[in-house]
Design a protein around this motif. Structure first.
Motif, PDB file in Angstrom:
ATOM      1  N   GLY A  72     -10.795   2.079   1.172  1.00 25.71           N
ATOM      2  CA  GLY A  72     -10.242   3.130   2.013  1.00 25.71           C
ATOM      3  C   GLY A  72      -8.999   2.738   2.778  1.00 25.71           C
ATOM      4  O   GLY A  72      -8.411   3.565   3.468  1.00 25.71           O
ATOM      5  N   LEU A  73      -8.586   1.452   2.669  1.00 23.42           N
ATOM      6  CA  LEU A  73      -7.393   0.992   3.372  1.00 23.42           C
ATOM      7  C   LEU A  73      -6.707  -0.067   2.530  1.00 23.42           C
ATOM      8  O   LEU A  73      -7.360  -0.966   1.993  1.00 23.42           O
ATOM      9  N   TYR A  74      -5.372   0.048   2.420  1.00 25.56           N
ATOM     10  CA  TYR A  74      -4.570  -0.904   1.662  1.00 25.56           C
ATOM     11  C   TYR A  74      -3.204  -0.940   2.325  1.00 25.56           C
ATOM     12  O   TYR A  74      -2.375  -0.078   2.091  1.00 25.56           O
ATOM     13  N   ARG A  75      -2.973  -1.932   3.185  1.00 25.34           N
ATOM     14  CA  ARG A  75      -1.701  -2.044   3.899  1.00 25.34           C
ATOM     15  C   ARG A  75      -1.557  -3.447   4.466  1.00 25.34           C
ATOM     16  O   ARG A  75      -2.446  -4.287   4.303  1.00 25.34           O
ATOM     17  N   THR A  76      -0.442  -3.702   5.117  1.00 24.76           N
ATOM     18  CA  THR A  76      -0.149  -5.032   5.654  1.00 24.76           C
ATOM     19  C   THR A  76      -0.159  -5.015   7.176  1.00 24.76           C
ATOM     20  O   THR A  76       0.339  -4.066   7.802  1.00 24.76           O
ATOM     21  N   PHE A  77      -0.723  -6.072   7.755  1.00 23.59           N
ATOM     22  CA  PHE A  77      -0.669  -6.275   9.202  1.00 23.59           C
ATOM     23  C   PHE A  77      -0.027  -7.630   9.461  1.00 23.59           C
ATOM     24  O   PHE A  77      -0.393  -8.626   8.833  1.00 23.59           O
TER      25      PHE A  77
END
Length: 218
Positions: A72-77
């Motif tokens: 449900g989440l695919y991103r960069t931090f």
């Protein structure tokens, strides 16, 4: 890279809230993704997820926690040394979301071990996560474990665990139970990109799904 068994990883996550493996292959793959400009919603981006996250090692650990879970989440931090973050507050005894972090070369991170066992009452942060002050964590008798990942690595953590990125960044994936995922917005994928529907189908299995939706053309 030597991996512990899924049972060891599960035990570490349940007790400490996280499981960490140093892996130079991960560091190099993250560097390549960065060089391409983080094209998540692309054939390359979905292949990246499939190869690095949905392989047998991570999949086995996911399936040890959930009968079914969805991406449900695919991103960069990235780097934010002055703030401690968590993905969700503690609302139930059982873990509802497992987070997979692929760490860049030269990363330095603090994990607040066992913080997932407490009601941290995190508040909304500017990056879309929840934020909790160090004083709150220290007041609970918690101390962070600081880790340096000179050549990258992989971390699996309970979404309720607090962490602090001092240097570097993590390409991040979150897998949630069906009940929890119902409350999440779907990740949008451009409809006009060829073969993405096939790639999405290849990522799914009996125990793991994806919470993607194609954008309407025009």
């Amino acid at each position: 890279m030597a991996w512990e068994t899924a049972e060891d990883a599960r035990k570490s996550i349940l007790e400490d809230g996280f499981f960490l493996v140093r892996d130079p292959q991960i560091g190099e793959r993250v560097k390549e993704m960065e060089g391409k400009g983080f094209p998540y919603a692309s054939e390359y981006g979905l292949d990246f997820c499939k190869v690095n996250v949905l392989d047998d090692r991570v999949r086995t650990i996911l399936e040890s926690f959930f009968d079914w879970s969805g991406l449900g989440l695919y991103r960069t931090f990235g780097r934010d040394p002055d703030h401690n973050f968590l993905f969700m507050n503690r609302a139930t005894t059982e873990m509802q979301v497992l987070v997979v972090q692929l760490w860049s070369n030269g990363s330095r991170v603090r994990f607040w071990g066992r913080s997932q066992l407490h009601a941290l009452n995190g508040i909304a942060a500017a990056n879309g996560l929840l934020e909790v002050p160090s004083g709150r964590l220290e007041g609970l008798g918690l101390q962070p474990t600081e880790v340096v990942l000179e050549r990258g690595g992989l971390a699996l953590l309970d979404a309720r665990l607090a962490f602090n990125i001092i240097e570097g960044f993590a390409i991040t994936f979150a897998f949630a139970t069906q009940e929890e995922l119902r409350t999440w917005s779907k990740m949008r994928i451009p409809k006009q990109i060829d073969r993405l529907d096939q790639k999405m189908a290849e990522m799914e299995s009996k125990h793991i799904g994806v919470n993607f939706a194609f954008e309407k053309s025009g």
